[in-house]
Design an enzyme around this catalytic site. Sequence first.
Site, PDB file in Angstrom:
ATOM      1  N   LYS A 200       6.822   9.868   5.352  1.00 60.10           N
ATOM      2  CA  LYS A 200       7.967   9.648   6.234  1.00 60.10           C
ATOM      3  C   LYS A 200       7.847  10.245   7.627  1.00 60.10           C
ATOM      4  O   LYS A 200       8.653   9.892   8.504  1.00 60.10           O
ATOM      5  CB  LYS A 200       9.227  10.220   5.564  1.00 60.10           C
ATOM      6  CG  LYS A 200       9.651   9.462   4.333  1.00 60.10           C
ATOM      7  CD  LYS A 200      10.035   8.056   4.674  1.00 60.10           C
ATOM      8  CE  LYS A 200      10.436   7.237   3.487  1.00 60.10           C
ATOM      9  NZ  LYS A 200      10.350   5.791   3.775  1.00 60.10           N
TER      10      LYS A 200
ATOM     11  N   HIS B  91       1.325  -3.737   2.067  1.00 61.32           N
ATOM     12  CA  HIS B  91       1.411  -3.450   0.626  1.00 61.32           C
ATOM     13  C   HIS B  91       2.819  -3.729   0.145  1.00 61.32           C
ATOM     14  O   HIS B  91       3.787  -3.277   0.759  1.00 61.32           O
ATOM     15  CB  HIS B  91       1.057  -1.986   0.342  1.00 61.32           C
ATOM     16  CG  HIS B  91      -0.397  -1.675   0.501  1.00 61.32           C
ATOM     17  ND1 HIS B  91      -0.932  -0.446   0.164  1.00 61.32           N
ATOM     18  CD2 HIS B  91      -1.439  -2.421   0.973  1.00 61.32           C
ATOM     19  CE1 HIS B  91      -2.234  -0.453   0.409  1.00 61.32           C
ATOM     20  NE2 HIS B  91      -2.566  -1.630   0.893  1.00 61.32           N
TER      21      HIS B  91
ATOM     22  N   TYR C 138      -0.322   7.194  -6.461  1.00 61.05           N
ATOM     23  CA  TYR C 138       0.206   8.569  -6.487  1.00 61.05           C
ATOM     24  C   TYR C 138       0.014   9.095  -7.905  1.00 61.05           C
ATOM     25  O   TYR C 138       0.557   8.517  -8.846  1.00 61.05           O
ATOM     26  CB  TYR C 138       1.690   8.581  -6.141  1.00 61.05           C
ATOM     27  CG  TYR C 138       2.031   8.382  -4.688  1.00 61.05           C
ATOM     28  CD1 TYR C 138       2.186   7.109  -4.149  1.00 61.05           C
ATOM     29  CD2 TYR C 138       2.237   9.470  -3.850  1.00 61.05           C
ATOM     30  CE1 TYR C 138       2.524   6.930  -2.816  1.00 61.05           C
ATOM     31  CE2 TYR C 138       2.569   9.310  -2.518  1.00 61.05           C
ATOM     32  CZ  TYR C 138       2.711   8.034  -2.007  1.00 61.05           C
ATOM     33  OH  TYR C 138       3.038   7.874  -0.676  1.00 61.05           O
TER      34      TYR C 138
ATOM     35  N   PRO D  91       4.311  15.367   3.231  1.00 57.28           N
ATOM     36  CA  PRO D  91       3.795  13.994   3.390  1.00 57.28           C
ATOM     37  C   PRO D  91       3.921  13.094   2.161  1.00 57.28           C
ATOM     38  O   PRO D  91       3.576  11.921   2.240  1.00 57.28           O
ATOM     39  CB  PRO D  91       2.326  14.241   3.736  1.00 57.28           C
ATOM     40  CG  PRO D  91       2.007  15.561   3.146  1.00 57.28           C
ATOM     41  CD  PRO D  91       3.257  16.368   3.244  1.00 57.28           C
TER      42      PRO D  91
ATOM     43  N   TYR E 130      11.277   4.264   0.004  1.00 64.01           N
ATOM     44  CA  TYR E 130       9.876   4.276   0.423  1.00 64.01           C
ATOM     45  C   TYR E 130       9.618   3.266   1.545  1.00 64.01           C
ATOM     46  O   TYR E 130       8.966   3.576   2.534  1.00 64.01           O
ATOM     47  CB  TYR E 130       8.961   3.990  -0.759  1.00 64.01           C
ATOM     48  CG  TYR E 130       7.514   4.364  -0.511  1.00 64.01           C
ATOM     49  CD1 TYR E 130       7.044   5.656  -0.742  1.00 64.01           C
ATOM     50  CD2 TYR E 130       6.612   3.441  -0.016  1.00 64.01           C
ATOM     51  CE1 TYR E 130       5.722   6.005  -0.501  1.00 64.01           C
ATOM     52  CE2 TYR E 130       5.287   3.769   0.236  1.00 64.01           C
ATOM     53  CZ  TYR E 130       4.849   5.067  -0.006  1.00 64.01           C
ATOM     54  OH  TYR E 130       3.537   5.402   0.240  1.00 64.01           O
TER      55      TYR E 130
HETATM   56  C1  PHB Z   1      -2.047   8.275   4.170  1.00 63.52           C
HETATM   57  O1  PHB Z   1      -2.528   7.138   4.021  1.00 63.52           O
HETATM   58  O2  PHB Z   1      -2.544   9.113   4.955  1.00 63.52           O
HETATM   59  C2  PHB Z   1      -0.840   8.673   3.382  1.00 63.52           C
HETATM   60  C3  PHB Z   1      -0.277   7.762   2.529  1.00 63.52           C
HETATM   61  C4  PHB Z   1       0.841   8.125   1.793  1.00 63.52           C
HETATM   62  C5  PHB Z   1       1.384   9.398   1.911  1.00 63.52           C
HETATM   63  C6  PHB Z   1       0.814  10.304   2.798  1.00 63.52           C
HETATM   64  C7  PHB Z   1      -0.316   9.938   3.546  1.00 63.52           C
HETATM   65  O3  PHB Z   1       2.455   9.740   1.184  1.00 63.52           O
END
Ligand code: PHB
Length: 393
Positions: free
Chosen positions: A297, A72, A201, A293, A385
């Site tokens: 990270k 991505h 997000y 999460p 990120y």
């Molecule tokens: C996930 O794909 O499990 C995932 C992705 C982004 C995050 C946390 C978990 O910030």
Amino acid sequence: METQVAIVGAGPAGLLLGHLLQRAGVESVVLEARTREHVEQRVRAGVLEQGTVDVLTETGVAGRLHREGMVHRGLELRFGGAGHRIALSDLAGGRAITVYGQQEVVKDLIAARLEAGGEVRFEAEATAVEDFDGDRPRVRFRAGGEEQELRCAVVAGCDGFHGVSRRAVPAGALSGFEREYPFAWLGILARARPSSEELIYTHSDRGFALHSMRSPEVTRNYLQVAPDERLDAWPDERIWEELRARMATDDGFELSEGEIFDKGITPMRSFVAEPMRFGRLFLAGDAAHIVPPTGAKGLNLAVADVRVLARALRDFFERGDEAGLDGYSDRCLRRVWRVQHFSWWMTSMLHRMDAGDPFEAKLQRSQLEYVCGSHAAATTLAENYVGLELEDA
Ligand code: PHB
Ligand code: APR
């Protein structure tokens, strides 16, 4: 039993350390309390920084990652019924993230270790870590119903937040820095095709939501819930209803749904143990630090720790050079606190903090608009990120 490095824990930290040491000609034994099936099936996060992909590629364990992982180059921040793309790679020097489940990384590392003849003992629970103030520490462990011990020159505590290694450190020798968040994440895996090319997000008045994925057929979605939420209060239909409500856009975003085959609730905390070294005991990964999460990270920080530790151990065993070991803790903690800040910042910007505080909500809105409207602010998010290139890498 004898070895050079006793590694406690077969999560990403312990397995990658064992792999890097094997390539450097340093002998190690990995002790893991659970079964191989359990550690390979344990559902966790799934976003790999550029640096994590690079070390797995350079060391020959990224074949499946490159075949099945999803690269991505951006992500979406969604709020006020509209989405805003953050062009991660354009803003961060071409670096990208790869979506690939943590348990897939664990599977690949276990397969590589066994193929290379490396030792990993499953169902071998460490019960004590001792004598690490001298140069012959030992790990006591229980396997096959017997008490056994592993003598070594160095112990790597990679046994997670609830492991035995950090607990072996004498009280007073370690400082803990902690923050609990007044919410948790309810996460699901579903047989549904992703509803977008990239992660979404979402900040909403009903709470945070995240749309992620594992493959073209499987999605991973998260909802902000109360910290003491009960899973049985969330039948599948209620989960889809809430995801739809939070992720709704003015242009009619459709969230694809499917059979939910995994569901779990994860507490949200930030934790750092300082220092990360006590004599011949070195803590790495979740044994030393936990991040919420939101910044994706946890796994990447564990990988960053063991890259530094593996190099330091190679220098020590090859030519008795202790400089790397002496600098290990400070070096890792620089990245740990940067990542802690980024993860706290993402969490604070995107979650419904306190429903009763309209001032907080306005601040969040301003932060979100600034990040999506300012090149400088978007670059800050992007470079953190995809993974900062700190000199420890
Ligand atoms: C996930 O794909 O499990 C995932 C992705 C982004 C995050 C946390 C978990 O910030
Ligand atoms: N003896 C042997 N093994 C143990 C013991 C013990 N006493 N206690 C725990 N373990 C094992 C656990 O069963 C687990 O497999 O240590 C391993 C620790 O692995 P992780 O928790 O995955 O920690 P780490 O390798 O540091 O990886 C950090 O994992 O939790 C995610 O979000 C986190 O992504 C981050 C990553």
